[in-house]
Design a protein around this motif. Structure first.
Motif, PDB file in Angstrom:
ATOM      1  N   ASP A   1     -35.359 -56.599  70.927  1.00 34.30           N
ATOM      2  CA  ASP A   1     -34.465 -56.183  72.402  1.00 34.30           C
ATOM      3  C   ASP A   1     -34.822 -54.549  72.054  1.00 34.30           C
ATOM      4  OD1 ASP A   1     -33.196 -56.813  73.975  1.00 34.30           O
ATOM      5  OD2 ASP A   1     -32.028 -54.735  72.761  1.00 34.30           O
ATOM      6  N   PRO A   2     -35.342 -54.114  73.626  1.00 36.23           N
ATOM      7  CA  PRO A   2     -35.534 -52.698  74.041  1.00 36.23           C
ATOM      8  C   PRO A   2     -35.096 -52.196  74.809  1.00 36.23           C
ATOM      9  CG  PRO A   2     -37.206 -54.713  75.443  1.00 36.23           C
ATOM     10  CD  PRO A   2     -35.653 -55.697  74.436  1.00 36.23           C
ATOM     11  N   GLY A   3     -33.545 -52.586  74.154  1.00 33.29           N
ATOM     12  CA  GLY A   3     -32.616 -51.599  74.238  1.00 33.29           C
ATOM     13  C   GLY A   3     -32.230 -51.062  72.488  1.00 33.29           C
ATOM     14  N   THR A   4     -32.275 -51.929  72.372  1.00 32.60           N
ATOM     15  CA  THR A   4     -32.293 -51.754  70.637  1.00 32.60           C
ATOM     16  C   THR A   4     -33.505 -50.386  70.078  1.00 32.60           C
ATOM     17  OG1 THR A   4     -31.310 -53.805  69.925  1.00 32.60           O
ATOM     18  CG2 THR A   4     -32.257 -52.718  68.205  1.00 32.60           C
ATOM     19  N   CYS A   5     -35.029 -50.483  70.540  1.00 29.79           N
ATOM     20  CA  CYS A   5     -35.688 -49.871  70.478  1.00 29.79           C
ATOM     21  C   CYS A   5     -35.135 -48.595  70.371  1.00 29.79           C
ATOM     22  CB  CYS A   5     -37.109 -50.358  70.970  1.00 29.79           C
ATOM     23  SG  CYS A   5     -37.070 -52.142  69.958  1.00 29.79           S
ATOM     24  N   ARG A   6     -35.004 -48.533  71.596  1.00 31.42           N
ATOM     25  CA  ARG A   6     -34.627 -47.234  72.739  1.00 31.42           C
ATOM     26  C   ARG A   6     -33.366 -46.461  72.052  1.00 31.42           C
ATOM     27  NH1 ARG A   6     -31.631 -44.830  76.095  1.00 31.42           N
ATOM     28  NH2 ARG A   6     -32.514 -43.591  77.285  1.00 31.42           N
ATOM     29  N   ARG A   7     -33.028 -47.184  71.788  1.00 29.02           N
ATOM     30  CA  ARG A   7     -31.110 -46.492  70.755  1.00 29.02           C
ATOM     31  C   ARG A   7     -31.623 -46.095  69.606  1.00 29.02           C
ATOM     32  NH1 ARG A   7     -28.519 -50.623  73.143  1.00 29.02           N
ATOM     33  NH2 ARG A   7     -28.542 -51.647  72.015  1.00 29.02           N
TER      34      ARG A   7
ATOM     35  N   LEU B   1     -34.580 -44.930  68.404  1.00 27.08           N
ATOM     36  CA  LEU B   1     -35.721 -44.216  69.118  1.00 27.08           C
ATOM     37  C   LEU B   1     -35.308 -42.606  69.142  1.00 27.08           C
ATOM     38  CD1 LEU B   1     -38.996 -42.903  68.668  1.00 27.08           C
ATOM     39  CD2 LEU B   1     -39.080 -43.680  70.807  1.00 27.08           C
ATOM     40  N   ILE B   2     -34.374 -43.056  69.744  1.00 28.32           N
ATOM     41  CA  ILE B   2     -33.258 -42.062  70.819  1.00 28.32           C
ATOM     42  C   ILE B   2     -32.974 -41.057  69.393  1.00 28.32           C
ATOM     43  CG2 ILE B   2     -32.246 -40.685  71.950  1.00 28.32           C
ATOM     44  CD1 ILE B   2     -34.351 -40.928  73.171  1.00 28.32           C
ATOM     45  N   ALA B   3     -32.247 -42.291  68.463  1.00 35.53           N
ATOM     46  CA  ALA B   3     -31.779 -41.731  67.377  1.00 35.53           C
ATOM     47  C   ALA B   3     -32.444 -40.917  66.092  1.00 35.53           C
ATOM     48  CB  ALA B   3     -31.248 -42.089  66.337  1.00 35.53           C
TER      49      ALA B   3
ATOM     50  N   ALA C   1     -40.996 -34.691  68.923  1.00 33.19           N
ATOM     51  CA  ALA C   1     -40.854 -35.877  68.481  1.00 33.19           C
ATOM     52  C   ALA C   1     -40.996 -36.643  69.705  1.00 33.19           C
ATOM     53  CB  ALA C   1     -39.030 -35.779  68.448  1.00 33.19           C
ATOM     54  N   GLY C   2     -41.705 -38.049  69.103  1.00 34.15           N
ATOM     55  CA  GLY C   2     -41.607 -38.785  70.322  1.00 34.15           C
ATOM     56  C   GLY C   2     -42.146 -40.637  69.086  1.00 34.15           C
ATOM     57  N   GLY C   3     -41.819 -40.812  70.517  1.00 27.60           N
ATOM     58  CA  GLY C   3     -42.504 -42.167  70.004  1.00 27.60           C
ATOM     59  C   GLY C   3     -42.532 -44.043  71.199  1.00 27.60           C
ATOM     60  N   ALA C   4     -43.045 -45.076  70.388  1.00 28.21           N
ATOM     61  CA  ALA C   4     -43.191 -46.120  71.292  1.00 28.21           C
ATOM     62  C   ALA C   4     -43.005 -47.065  71.743  1.00 28.21           C
ATOM     63  CB  ALA C   4     -44.751 -45.730  72.380  1.00 28.21           C
ATOM     64  N   TYR C   5     -42.387 -48.600  71.605  1.00 29.98           N
ATOM     65  CA  TYR C   5     -41.855 -49.359  71.503  1.00 29.98           C
ATOM     66  C   TYR C   5     -42.123 -50.672  72.973  1.00 29.98           C
ATOM     67  CZ  TYR C   5     -37.971 -47.930  74.318  1.00 29.98           C
ATOM     68  OH  TYR C   5     -37.115 -47.416  75.559  1.00 29.98           O
ATOM     69  N   PRO C   6     -42.536 -51.886  72.492  1.00 36.30           N
ATOM     70  CA  PRO C   6     -42.224 -52.783  73.547  1.00 36.30           C
ATOM     71  C   PRO C   6     -41.784 -52.953  74.622  1.00 36.30           C
ATOM     72  CG  PRO C   6     -43.569 -53.442  71.148  1.00 36.30           C
ATOM     73  CD  PRO C   6     -42.489 -52.563  71.494  1.00 36.30           C
ATOM     74  N   ALA C   7     -41.805 -52.912  75.720  1.00 33.66           N
ATOM     75  CA  ALA C   7     -41.450 -53.080  76.894  1.00 33.66           C
ATOM     76  C   ALA C   7     -40.247 -53.766  77.306  1.00 33.66           C
ATOM     77  CB  ALA C   7     -41.193 -52.395  78.281  1.00 33.66           C
ATOM     78  N   ARG C   8     -40.815 -55.294  75.887  1.00 28.16           N
ATOM     79  CA  ARG C   8     -40.851 -56.878  76.235  1.00 28.16           C
ATOM     80  C   ARG C   8     -39.814 -57.077  74.763  1.00 28.16           C
ATOM     81  NH1 ARG C   8     -40.260 -55.620  80.668  1.00 28.16           N
ATOM     82  NH2 ARG C   8     -41.399 -55.569  82.870  1.00 28.16           N
ATOM     83  N   PRO C   9     -39.013 -58.186  74.881  1.00 24.72           N
ATOM     84  CA  PRO C   9     -38.484 -58.988  73.474  1.00 24.72           C
ATOM     85  C   PRO C   9     -40.088 -59.890  73.078  1.00 24.72           C
ATOM     86  CG  PRO C   9     -36.941 -59.104  75.537  1.00 24.72           C
ATOM     87  CD  PRO C   9     -38.137 -58.969  75.668  1.00 24.72           C
ATOM     88  N   LEU C  10     -40.711 -58.686  71.896  1.00 27.15           N
ATOM     89  CA  LEU C  10     -41.601 -59.156  71.405  1.00 27.15           C
ATOM     90  C   LEU C  10     -41.757 -60.244  70.589  1.00 27.15           C
ATOM     91  CD1 LEU C  10     -44.896 -58.011  70.905  1.00 27.15           C
ATOM     92  CD2 LEU C  10     -44.163 -56.857  68.559  1.00 27.15           C
ATOM     93  N   ASP C  11     -41.051 -60.925  70.365  1.00 29.71           N
ATOM     94  CA  ASP C  11     -40.992 -62.512  69.787  1.00 29.71           C
ATOM     95  C   ASP C  11     -41.231 -63.396  70.932  1.00 29.71           C
ATOM     96  OD1 ASP C  11     -37.867 -61.527  71.060  1.00 29.71           O
ATOM     97  OD2 ASP C  11     -37.366 -62.213  68.974  1.00 29.71           O
ATOM     98  N   ALA C  12     -40.717 -63.370  71.975  1.00 30.10           N
ATOM     99  CA  ALA C  12     -40.862 -63.988  73.265  1.00 30.10           C
ATOM    100  C   ALA C  12     -41.961 -64.288  73.762  1.00 30.10           C
ATOM    101  CB  ALA C  12     -38.898 -63.586  74.386  1.00 30.10           C
ATOM    102  N   PHE C  13     -42.300 -62.216  73.838  1.00 30.28           N
ATOM    103  CA  PHE C  13     -43.894 -62.050  74.267  1.00 30.28           C
ATOM    104  C   PHE C  13     -44.696 -62.950  74.235  1.00 30.28           C
ATOM    105  CE2 PHE C  13     -47.758 -59.791  74.694  1.00 30.28           C
ATOM    106  CZ  PHE C  13     -47.506 -59.507  76.122  1.00 30.28           C
ATOM    107  N   LEU C  14     -45.002 -63.025  72.342  1.00 28.29           N
ATOM    108  CA  LEU C  14     -45.355 -63.973  71.656  1.00 28.29           C
ATOM    109  C   LEU C  14     -45.363 -64.594  71.325  1.00 28.29           C
ATOM    110  CD1 LEU C  14     -46.468 -60.636  68.665  1.00 28.29           C
ATOM    111  CD2 LEU C  14     -47.659 -60.711  71.120  1.00 28.29           C
TER     112      LEU C  14
END
Length: 207
Positions: free
Chosen positions: A191-197, A199-201, A168-181
């Motif tokens: 938020d990358p921390g939220t995305c990580r949590r 994905l791990i779940a 099982a795996g996946g990927a997500y932006p490592a920077r807040p996408l709203d601020a980046f764009l």
């Protein structure tokens, strides 16, 4: 979603998939061992809420998959002999799976893919998985035109349960996408921390 394991597919709890949409369901040979063909039965999901939020905020100019997750159940043809078992080929399967994950990221448009540290984690079935981090870069289009390098974090887990392999795996932006764009995304969290949590779940919930 209904349990598709009778068809060879892994099971991902529906309670974890709010805001995600299944985009693929495939069964294909993912690699070969000296004595067996290894077939991956794979489900792929994307964060459709995030995709729609970005699309709406940019009047349809940016419409792509920003976050994805997959779950794979492996089968062996011919089956592994009882005297061998999955433990005997775990390191080989993990190595091949990590190499395949790098290829998956590249096929999805990520570049500079690099493996990072690994750790052991316990999944929801009680089994122990080997979890490896990956980093990559995406040349993301910007609302005003042009591109900018967006850092990406990825994770891949490999484990056995009841004598079978799961990936099982996946990927997500490592920077807040709203601020980046430079756009407002009030209905989703980037938020990358939220995305990580999250994905791990998802990884831990695969059966």
């Amino acid at each position: 979603m209904p349990d598709e394991r009778g068809q060879g597919m892994p099971d991902v709890p529906a309670s974890l998939l709010e805001g995600w949409t299944q985009t693929e369901a495939t069964a294909e040979t993912v690699f070969r061992l000296p004595t067996a063909k290894v077939v991956g039965h794979t489900l792929v999901y994307e964060d459709s809420d995030l995709r729609e939020a970005v699309r709406a905020a940019t009047d349809g100019d940016l419409d792509r998959m920003w976050r994805f997750f997959f779950a794979t159940r492996l089968s062996f043809t011919p089956p592994l002999p009882p005297a061998i078992g999955p433990a005997a080929v775990f390191s080989t399967v993990r190595s091949r799976a990590e190499s395949e994950f790098v290829d998956i990221l590249r096929e999805r448009g990520f570049r500079d893919v690099s493996p990072g540290n690994s750790q052991r984690v316990r999944v929801d079935t009680g089994d122990r998985a080997r979890l490896r981090a990956f980093s990559a870069t995406l040349d993301a289009l910007l609302p005003g035109g042009g591109t900018r390098a967006l850092p990406i974090d990825g994770w891949l887990a490999v484990w056995t349960t009841d004598g079978e392999f799961r990936l099982a795996g996946g990927a997500y932006p490592a920077r807040p996408l709203d601020a980046f764009l430079g756009i407002d995304l009030p209905t989703v969290s980037t938020d990358p921390g939220t995305c990580r949590r999250e994905l791990i779940a998802l990884l831990r919930g695969v059966e």
